[in-house]
Scaffold this motif. Structure first.
Motif, PDB file in Angstrom:
ATOM      1  N   PRO A  16     -83.316   3.444  17.847  1.00  0.00           N
ATOM      2  CA  PRO A  16     -82.845   2.297  18.635  1.00  0.00           C
ATOM      3  C   PRO A  16     -81.560   2.638  19.391  1.00  0.00           C
ATOM      4  N   TYR A  17     -81.237   1.803  20.367  1.00  0.00           N
ATOM      5  CA  TYR A  17     -79.988   1.991  21.126  1.00  0.00           C
ATOM      6  C   TYR A  17     -78.821   1.374  20.364  1.00  0.00           C
ATOM      7  N   THR A  18     -78.536   1.899  19.177  1.00  0.00           N
ATOM      8  CA  THR A  18     -77.496   1.328  18.339  1.00  0.00           C
ATOM      9  C   THR A  18     -76.554   2.417  17.822  1.00  0.00           C
ATOM     10  N   ARG A  19     -75.374   1.996  17.390  1.00  0.00           N
ATOM     11  CA  ARG A  19     -74.404   2.934  16.830  1.00  0.00           C
ATOM     12  C   ARG A  19     -74.959   3.596  15.576  1.00  0.00           C
ATOM     13  N   ARG A  20     -75.580   2.816  14.721  1.00  0.00           N
ATOM     14  CA  ARG A  20     -76.138   3.367  13.485  1.00  0.00           C
ATOM     15  C   ARG A  20     -77.181   4.439  13.775  1.00  0.00           C
ATOM     16  N   ASP A  80     -73.987   4.883  25.589  1.00  0.00           N
ATOM     17  CA  ASP A  80     -72.623   5.011  25.071  1.00  0.00           C
ATOM     18  C   ASP A  80     -72.496   4.489  23.644  1.00  0.00           C
ATOM     19  N   THR A  81     -73.223   3.434  23.308  1.00  0.00           N
ATOM     20  CA  THR A  81     -73.172   2.905  21.952  1.00  0.00           C
ATOM     21  C   THR A  81     -73.691   3.935  20.956  1.00  0.00           C
ATOM     22  N   VAL A  82     -74.791   4.585  21.308  1.00  0.00           N
ATOM     23  CA  VAL A  82     -75.336   5.659  20.479  1.00  0.00           C
ATOM     24  C   VAL A  82     -74.330   6.805  20.373  1.00  0.00           C
ATOM     25  N   ALA A  83     -73.643   7.099  21.488  1.00  0.00           N
ATOM     26  CA  ALA A  83     -72.655   8.176  21.493  1.00  0.00           C
ATOM     27  C   ALA A  83     -71.502   7.894  20.528  1.00  0.00           C
ATOM     28  N   LEU A  84     -71.103   6.612  20.388  1.00  0.00           N
ATOM     29  CA  LEU A  84     -70.059   6.272  19.424  1.00  0.00           C
ATOM     30  C   LEU A  84     -70.504   6.599  18.008  1.00  0.00           C
ATOM     31  N   GLY A  85     -71.753   6.287  17.685  1.00  0.00           N
ATOM     32  CA  GLY A  85     -72.280   6.617  16.369  1.00  0.00           C
ATOM     33  C   GLY A  85     -72.339   8.117  16.149  1.00  0.00           C
ATOM     34  N   ALA A  86     -72.746   8.845  17.197  1.00  0.00           N
ATOM     35  CA  ALA A  86     -72.804  10.302  17.102  1.00  0.00           C
ATOM     36  C   ALA A  86     -71.409  10.870  16.843  1.00  0.00           C
ATOM     37  N   SER A  87     -70.416  10.360  17.541  1.00  0.00           N
ATOM     38  CA  SER A  87     -69.045  10.844  17.376  1.00  0.00           C
ATOM     39  C   SER A  87     -68.536  10.583  15.962  1.00  0.00           C
ATOM     40  N   ALA A  88     -68.857   9.411  15.420  1.00  0.00           N
ATOM     41  CA  ALA A  88     -68.423   9.090  14.055  1.00  0.00           C
ATOM     42  C   ALA A  88     -69.058  10.040  13.049  1.00  0.00           C
ATOM     43  N   ALA A  89     -70.333  10.353  13.241  1.00  0.00           N
ATOM     44  CA  ALA A  89     -71.014  11.268  12.332  1.00  0.00           C
ATOM     45  C   ALA A  89     -70.392  12.652  12.384  1.00  0.00           C
ATOM     46  N   LEU A  90     -70.057  13.120  13.572  1.00  0.00           N
ATOM     47  CA  LEU A  90     -69.438  14.436  13.719  1.00  0.00           C
ATOM     48  C   LEU A  90     -68.079  14.485  13.029  1.00  0.00           C
ATOM     49  N   ARG A  91     -67.283  13.429  13.206  1.00  0.00           N
ATOM     50  CA  ARG A  91     -65.969  13.393  12.558  1.00  0.00           C
ATOM     51  C   ARG A  91     -66.114  13.389  11.037  1.00  0.00           C
ATOM     52  N   ASP A  92     -67.093  12.639  10.535  1.00  0.00           N
ATOM     53  CA  ASP A  92     -67.303  12.585   9.091  1.00  0.00           C
ATOM     54  C   ASP A  92     -67.754  13.930   8.526  1.00  0.00           C
TER      55      ASP A  92
END
Length: 355
Positions: free
Chosen positions: A241-245, A269-281
């Motif tokens: 889906p087009y979601t952060r999760r 962009d919303t998906v990209a925010l989720g991707a960025s959070a996963a990379l940082r984690d």
């Protein structure tokens, strides 16, 4: 041919008075009879005469705006822009028209249901926003439903959606050049030296998903990186889906499949925010260890840390134009279709690979 109340009564095998009682809800009717009448109404696509029937105008002051998710800024921006343009002469309430935002949740059934409800309310116009479902049966049903709306005097405008192949009912179509935007974004990453690029795609059945992914793969193929240099593209693509999760979970899956990725392209962009959070984690730095790019240039993109490289779609401008087309304040483009270009916005989330 206009379907009458008598036609519904004949189909349901009840009296016209019973049909009236069911539709007006002002008299008790047996549940089985009520269900039979409502099924006949749906089967015959009967348009209920509301309060506006006593007025001379063929349509009301209502403009319907269909969105997948009003909480998603992509749709909220367009819907707000449409509403900003629908006031003006011609309405019976001080020159204003009333916008009704219909949130489909991406459901094809709800999309058709809302169109039926808008038809019953004799909507002056309907604006459908966002990508379309790639399903022949649904496309045929949509074409038939929009034709009925147009025949009743409703003006139909598509905004951010590809043209319907089998419908002449649409007054105007404003379609985004998602394919070109996707290609330019991946070309930017290739120019920086990236060859191991993961892609977090949207739902497989949506036109927006397919067009953006095609642009991405076209760029890889043109650079000779479609298979040999960039690995199997199916392996490096995850849909959701087009979601952060979705962006978060898909990025973890991509890292599992290909730990040597140097860049990730997200479907929006919303998906990209989720991707960025996963990379940082995972302890990865952006862009020092891995670059991230999005699509749409939503308002928060420039405030992300680092600011997000993305593709700008003029969402507000497109919505405002759709509003003018819906009210007849602007003439339809030649051939009824206008393609709206996409602009690459290079920011701090992408850099040359350092591995």
């Amino acid at each position: 041919m206009t379907v009458t109340l008598a036609d519904v009564a004949a189909r349901a095998q009840v009296s016209p008075a019973t049909v009236s009682r069911v539709l007006n809800g002002n008299y008790p009717v047996a549940a089985a009879t009520r269900e039979r009448v409502l099924r006949a109404v749906d089967d015959l696509d009967y348009v209920l005469n509301g309060p506006a029937s006593s007025l001379a105008a063929a349509t009301s002051d209502l403009v319907g705006i269909l969105v997948n998710d009003i909480a998603d800024p992509f749709f909220g921006i367009m819907a707000g822009a449409v509403q900003s343009e629908i006031g003006g002469p011609g309405g019976r309430a001080g020159g204003e028209r009333m916008a009704v935002v219909c949130n489909t949740g991406g459901s094809p059934e709800r999309e058709l249901t809302y169109l039926t409800l808008l038809q019953r309310q004799r909507a002056a116009a309907v604006v459908l926003t966002g990508g379309a479902l790639e399903d022949p049966a649904h496309a045929a049903a949509m074409s038939a439903k929009l034709a009925r709306l147009a025949d009743a005097g409703t003006r139909i405008v598509l905004c951010g959606r590809p043209p319907l192949e089998d419908s002449d009912a649409v007054a105007a179509t404003l379609t985004f050049d998602n394919r070109s935007g996707g290609r330019r974004l991946t070309e930017h990453l290739l120019t920086l030296g990236h060859r191991r690029i993961g892609y977090v795609a949207g739902p497989m059945e949506r036109t927006t998903t397919r067009h953006r992914l095609e642009g991405h793969r076209d760029a890889l193929a043109a650079a000779g990186a479609g298979n040999a240099g960039n690995g199997d593209q199916e392996e490096l693509t995850v849909h959701g889906p087009y979601t952060r999760r979705s962006g978060y979970e898909a990025t973890l899956e991509l890292l599992r499949r290909a730990p040597d990725l140097t860049a990730i392209v997200a479907a929006n962009d919303t998906v990209a925010l989720g991707a960025s959070a996963a990379l940082r984690d995972q302890g990865l730095r952006i862009p020092e260890d891995i670059s991230v790019a999005g699509f749409d240039d939503l308002p928060f993109s420039v405030d992300a840390v680092p600011a997000l490289t993305t593709v700008r779609l003029p969402l507000y401008e497109a919505g405002a134009r759709a509003g003018r087309l819906a009210t007849g304040a602007e003439e339809a483009p030649p051939g009824g279709v206008a393609t709206i270009g996409a602009e690459l916005m290079v920011r701090g989330s992408t850099a040359p690979p350092c591995r």
